[in-house]
Scaffold this motif. Structure first.
Motif, PDB file in Angstrom:
ATOM      1  N   LEU A  50       0.810  -1.216   0.000  1.00 44.76           N
ATOM      2  CA  LEU A  50       0.000   0.000   0.000  1.00 44.76           C
ATOM      3  C   LEU A  50       0.840   1.261   0.000  1.00 44.76           C
ATOM      4  O   LEU A  50       0.396   2.313  -0.459  1.00 44.76           O
ATOM      5  CB  LEU A  50      -0.920   0.020   1.223  1.00 44.76           C
ATOM      6  N   ASP A  51       2.063   1.172   0.504  1.00 44.57           N
ATOM      7  CA  ASP A  51       2.898   2.364   0.664  1.00 44.57           C
ATOM      8  C   ASP A  51       3.263   2.964  -0.687  1.00 44.57           C
ATOM      9  O   ASP A  51       3.727   2.273  -1.585  1.00 44.57           O
ATOM     10  CB  ASP A  51       4.167   2.003   1.430  1.00 44.57           C
ATOM     11  N   ASN A  77       5.338   6.267   4.005  1.00 46.00           N
ATOM     12  CA  ASN A  77       6.233   6.455   5.140  1.00 46.00           C
ATOM     13  C   ASN A  77       7.349   7.439   4.852  1.00 46.00           C
ATOM     14  O   ASN A  77       7.857   8.091   5.764  1.00 46.00           O
ATOM     15  CB  ASN A  77       6.811   5.105   5.568  1.00 46.00           C
ATOM     16  N   THR A  78       7.737   7.553   3.584  1.00 38.71           N
ATOM     17  CA  THR A  78       8.765   8.535   3.231  1.00 38.71           C
ATOM     18  C   THR A  78       8.305   9.940   3.587  1.00 38.71           C
ATOM     19  O   THR A  78       9.029  10.709   4.232  1.00 38.71           O
ATOM     20  CB  THR A  78       9.093   8.455   1.726  1.00 38.71           C
ATOM     21  N   VAL A 119       7.882  10.455   7.531  1.00 38.76           N
ATOM     22  CA  VAL A 119       9.130  10.720   8.255  1.00 38.76           C
ATOM     23  C   VAL A 119       9.677  12.096   7.915  1.00 38.76           C
ATOM     24  O   VAL A 119      10.066  12.875   8.798  1.00 38.76           O
ATOM     25  CB  VAL A 119      10.168   9.622   7.953  1.00 38.76           C
ATOM     26  N   LYS A 120       9.712  12.436   6.645  1.00 40.93           N
ATOM     27  CA  LYS A 120      10.319  13.693   6.205  1.00 40.93           C
ATOM     28  C   LYS A 120       9.520  14.918   6.634  1.00 40.93           C
ATOM     29  O   LYS A 120      10.090  15.926   7.081  1.00 40.93           O
ATOM     30  CB  LYS A 120      10.471  13.693   4.686  1.00 40.93           C
ATOM     31  N   GLU A 121       8.189  14.839   6.546  1.00 38.56           N
ATOM     32  CA  GLU A 121       7.370  16.024   6.756  1.00 38.56           C
ATOM     33  C   GLU A 121       6.815  16.159   8.168  1.00 38.56           C
ATOM     34  O   GLU A 121       6.514  17.282   8.608  1.00 38.56           O
ATOM     35  CB  GLU A 121       6.203  16.022   5.765  1.00 38.56           C
ATOM     36  N   TYR A 122       6.671  15.040   8.885  1.00 36.78           N
ATOM     37  CA  TYR A 122       5.998  15.111  10.178  1.00 36.78           C
ATOM     38  C   TYR A 122       6.878  14.641  11.344  1.00 36.78           C
ATOM     39  O   TYR A 122       6.986  15.352  12.345  1.00 36.78           O
ATOM     40  CB  TYR A 122       4.701  14.301  10.132  1.00 36.78           C
ATOM     41  N   GLY A 177       7.604  -3.021  13.148  1.00 33.11           N
ATOM     42  CA  GLY A 177       8.723  -2.091  13.140  1.00 33.11           C
ATOM     43  C   GLY A 177       9.134  -1.568  11.784  1.00 33.11           C
ATOM     44  O   GLY A 177      10.240  -1.036  11.629  1.00 33.11           O
ATOM     45  N   ASN A 178       8.259  -1.665  10.792  1.00 27.01           N
ATOM     46  CA  ASN A 178       8.646  -1.312   9.423  1.00 27.01           C
ATOM     47  C   ASN A 178       9.047   0.144   9.240  1.00 27.01           C
ATOM     48  O   ASN A 178       9.771   0.479   8.298  1.00 27.01           O
ATOM     49  CB  ASN A 178       7.508  -1.635   8.451  1.00 27.01           C
ATOM     50  N   ILE A 179       8.622   1.029  10.153  1.00 27.26           N
ATOM     51  CA  ILE A 179       8.995   2.439  10.027  1.00 27.26           C
ATOM     52  C   ILE A 179      10.510   2.616  10.096  1.00 27.26           C
ATOM     53  O   ILE A 179      11.055   3.615   9.603  1.00 27.26           O
ATOM     54  CB  ILE A 179       8.285   3.287  11.110  1.00 27.26           C
TER      55      ILE A 179
END
Length: 209
Positions: free
Chosen positions: A25-26, A33-34, A37-40, A57-59
């Motif tokens: 789905l990503d 998730n990209t 992580v980058k924006e938030y 733990g996929n993040i």
């Protein structure tokens, strides 16, 4: 915690399928998730990050190596899978976090809660906000992300969200009302573009002053 774990939804309890589902789905370029992580999350070198409801733990695939990561999840299968894949760079605890843990696991720069609030009733969700607040350093931030019902969203997105395992999907006002009982400095965002399929996410960024 209110969720449906029967029928086809039960297969997401299998760690390999849960991880694969998330990867499929990503949206790799500019979303998923990209972007999260980058924006938030916006981690800095040596930040201590607490992930409540960390799943497998996929993040960690998207976080810098120099982030000190601690993940909590009550599903032992998820935690076992996370330890096998990321145990060399992260700490995982198979428990449902509560205030009793905060003497040892506290003073985090970041607390991340992805897709958890919509599994909790109002009392449980409010308690989670309180736990996150207690776990943060002054100046630290809580980031949450959940499905949300909003006006004029895609009918497909609304239908998919209504079929989620979590049975407490809220409006943006519903999430914000809970967060504002604990945090006074809150930024919000609505995203329709983080997955490969139509879906609407509500993101809270709550700062501890």
């Amino acid at each position: 915690m209110s969720q449906i774990t029967q029928g086809i939804r039960s297969i997401l309890s299998v760690p390999a399928i849960y991880s694969l589902f998330g990867q499929l789905l990503d949206k790799k370029k500019g979303g998923g998730n990209t972007a999260l992580v980058k924006e938030y999350i916006r981690p800095k070198a040596n930040d201590q990050l607490l992930d409540i409801g960390c799943g497998t733990g996929n993040i960690l695939d998207y976080l810098p190596e120099n982030v000190e990561y601690t993940g909590f999840d009550a599903n032992h299968q998820y935690i076992e899978a996370a330890q096998k894949r990321y145990g060399h760079r992260a700490t995982f605890i198979c428990e449902r976090i509560n205030t009793a843990h905060l003497g040892k696991y506290s003073q985090f720069d970041l607390v991340f809660v992805d897709g958890v609030l919509h599994h909790l009733d109002d009392r449980e969700a409010l308690q989670l906000f309180k736990i996150a607040y207690a776990a943060l350093k002054n100046g630290g931030r809580l980031i949450t992300m959940d499905g949300v019902f909003v006006e004029n969203q895609s009918s497909v997105a609304r239908w998919l969200i209504s079929k989620d395992r979590g049975q407490n999907v809220r409006t943006q006002e519903g999430y914000l009302e809970l967060a504002s009982q604990v945090f006074s400095n809150i930024n919000t965002d609505i995203r329709h573009d983080l997955l490969r399929i139509p879906y609407t996410h509500f993101i809270l960024e709550c700062s501890k002053q």
